[in-house]
Write a protein that holds these residues in place. Structure first.
Motif, PDB file in Angstrom:
ATOM      1  N   TRP A 131     -22.713  15.089  30.654  1.00 12.85           N
ATOM      2  CA  TRP A 131     -24.147  15.287  30.898  1.00 12.85           C
ATOM      3  C   TRP A 131     -24.917  13.981  30.744  1.00 12.85           C
ATOM      4  CZ3 TRP A 131     -27.471  13.899  27.059  1.00 12.85           C
ATOM      5  CH2 TRP A 131     -26.922  13.738  25.782  1.00 12.85           C
ATOM      6  N   ASN A 132     -24.408  13.086  29.908  1.00 13.94           N
ATOM      7  CA  ASN A 132     -25.079  11.808  29.673  1.00 13.94           C
ATOM      8  C   ASN A 132     -24.547  10.797  30.681  1.00 13.94           C
ATOM      9  OD1 ASN A 132     -26.032   9.336  28.778  1.00 13.94           O
ATOM     10  ND2 ASN A 132     -25.816   9.872  26.615  1.00 13.94           N
ATOM     11  N   ARG A 133     -25.179  10.696  31.826  1.00 13.49           N
ATOM     12  CA  ARG A 133     -24.650   9.870  32.907  1.00 13.49           C
ATOM     13  C   ARG A 133     -24.664   8.385  32.595  1.00 13.49           C
ATOM     14  NH1 ARG A 133     -28.437  10.379  38.074  1.00 13.49           N
ATOM     15  NH2 ARG A 133     -26.896   8.938  38.815  1.00 13.49           N
ATOM     16  N   TRP A 134     -25.447   7.932  31.613  1.00 16.36           N
ATOM     17  CA  TRP A 134     -25.497   6.505  31.295  1.00 16.36           C
ATOM     18  C   TRP A 134     -24.473   6.120  30.238  1.00 16.36           C
ATOM     19  CZ3 TRP A 134     -29.878   9.463  32.071  1.00 16.36           C
ATOM     20  CH2 TRP A 134     -30.598   9.138  33.224  1.00 16.36           C
ATOM     21  N   LYS A 135     -24.161   7.041  29.335  1.00 20.56           N
ATOM     22  CA  LYS A 135     -23.241   6.708  28.243  1.00 20.56           C
ATOM     23  C   LYS A 135     -21.993   7.588  28.209  1.00 20.56           C
ATOM     24  CE  LYS A 135     -25.572   3.616  25.745  1.00 20.56           C
ATOM     25  NZ  LYS A 135     -25.021   2.352  25.339  1.00 20.56           N
ATOM     26  N   GLY A 136     -21.877   8.539  29.139  1.00 26.37           N
ATOM     27  CA  GLY A 136     -20.770   9.493  29.102  1.00 26.37           C
ATOM     28  C   GLY A 136     -19.393   8.839  29.121  1.00 26.37           C
ATOM     29  N   VAL A 137     -19.186   7.844  29.989  1.00 20.10           N
ATOM     30  CA  VAL A 137     -17.886   7.183  30.080  1.00 20.10           C
ATOM     31  C   VAL A 137     -17.577   6.451  28.771  1.00 20.10           C
ATOM     32  CG1 VAL A 137     -16.562   5.385  31.268  1.00 20.10           C
ATOM     33  CG2 VAL A 137     -17.954   6.979  32.589  1.00 20.10           C
ATOM     34  N   GLU A 138     -18.559   5.753  28.239  1.00 23.44           N
ATOM     35  CA  GLU A 138     -18.367   5.021  26.981  1.00 23.44           C
ATOM     36  C   GLU A 138     -18.052   5.974  25.831  1.00 23.44           C
ATOM     37  OE1 GLU A 138     -21.092   2.480  23.863  1.00 23.44           O
ATOM     38  OE2 GLU A 138     -21.611   2.375  25.991  1.00 23.44           O
ATOM     39  N   ILE A 139     -18.772   7.083  25.752  1.00 20.17           N
ATOM     40  CA  ILE A 139     -18.533   8.053  24.683  1.00 20.17           C
ATOM     41  C   ILE A 139     -17.153   8.684  24.842  1.00 20.17           C
ATOM     42  CG2 ILE A 139     -19.300  10.248  23.695  1.00 20.17           C
ATOM     43  CD1 ILE A 139     -22.182   9.408  24.524  1.00 20.17           C
ATOM     44  N   PHE A 140     -16.778   9.048  26.056  1.00 18.16           N
ATOM     45  CA  PHE A 140     -15.458   9.648  26.293  1.00 18.16           C
ATOM     46  C   PHE A 140     -14.346   8.662  25.931  1.00 18.16           C
ATOM     47  CE2 PHE A 140     -11.795  10.596  29.071  1.00 18.16           C
ATOM     48  CZ  PHE A 140     -11.507  11.883  28.631  1.00 18.16           C
ATOM     49  N   THR A 141     -14.517   7.405  26.310  1.00 19.17           N
ATOM     50  CA  THR A 141     -13.517   6.378  26.000  1.00 19.17           C
ATOM     51  C   THR A 141     -13.341   6.243  24.485  1.00 19.17           C
ATOM     52  OG1 THR A 141     -14.039   5.200  28.039  1.00 19.17           O
ATOM     53  CG2 THR A 141     -12.908   3.951  26.325  1.00 19.17           C
ATOM     54  N   ARG A 142     -14.449   6.227  23.760  1.00 19.84           N
ATOM     55  CA  ARG A 142     -14.377   6.140  22.288  1.00 19.84           C
ATOM     56  C   ARG A 142     -13.743   7.393  21.709  1.00 19.84           C
ATOM     57  NH1 ARG A 142     -19.428   5.124  19.414  1.00 19.84           N
ATOM     58  NH2 ARG A 142     -18.029   4.506  17.746  1.00 19.84           N
ATOM     59  N   TYR A 143     -14.096   8.560  22.233  1.00 21.05           N
ATOM     60  CA  TYR A 143     -13.536   9.830  21.778  1.00 21.05           C
ATOM     61  C   TYR A 143     -12.012   9.833  21.918  1.00 21.05           C
ATOM     62  CZ  TYR A 143     -12.021  14.687  22.077  1.00 21.05           C
ATOM     63  OH  TYR A 143     -11.323  15.863  21.915  1.00 21.05           O
TER      64      TYR A 143
END
Length: 195
Positions: free
Chosen positions: A65-77
């Protein structure tokens, strides 16, 4: 097409690359180890890389849902909770996607030594297929012909003696074609040696 990639010193054999129009999608290979989540098909212009995003697809759907930080958050997750690696693919022409493996899968594959390289290799292979960068090599032998009615009239043609398709990416295909020609000539010279 007569442009040879490489020719033997004696001019008897040559190898050339031809476009492989029927190369299969490498994501349909049972041996793929990497999971892929398609995050943008550019409004349906491109097909999703994989139908199933793998074991962490649900986590992506909670974060996307967070199109600006979603990839970064998923990568960290993936890194923190699963000890995994995520690589992003954003080709100019093609679906944007996330390629990943968990720590458990990386250890099972290669003890985690070259996992990022493996993920990258599968990603590059798919991108080559999606862009139509698929090749086959053809080894040809020069054959001389003369007319029965006029023995002074002759011509040379190139006859296919070996070929192989299913190469993704021109640099890889060129290297494999040259190696195949070398191997073919070497095996022919061994066949022609007296016992």
């Amino acid at each position: 097409m007569t442009n040879a990639l490489d020719t033997t010193e004696d001019g008897r054999y040559r190898v050339r690359l031809v476009h492989d129009d029927h190369a299969p999608n490498p994501r349909h290979d049972r041996d793929t180890q990497v999971h892929v989540i398609t995050i943008d098909t550019h409004l349906g212009q491109y097909i999703p890389v994989d139908r199933d995003g793998g074991p962490l697809a649900e986590a992506w759907h909670r974060l996307c849902w967070n199109r600006w930080k979603g990839v970064e958050i998923f990568t960290r997750y993936v890194s923190i909770f699963h000890g995994g690696i995520v690589l992003e693919s954003a080709p100019d022409k093609g679906a944007r996607s996330l390629w990943y493996m968990t720590e458990e899968e990386m250890i099972a594959l290669d003890a985690g030594l070259l996992s990022e390289g493996y993920i990258e290799a599968e990603m590059e292979e798919y991108e080559a297929w999606a862009e139509g960068d698929t090749w086959a090599w053809v080894i040809e032998e020069r054959v001389g012909w003369t007319r029965d009615s006029d023995p002074d009239e002759s011509m040379d043609t190139w006859e296919t003696v070996d070929s192989c398709s299913g190469y993704y990416g021109a640099p890889y295909a060129r290297a494999e074609a040259r190696a195949a020609l070398s191997h073919f000539v070497s095996s022919k010279s061994k066949e022609n040696q007296p016992s």
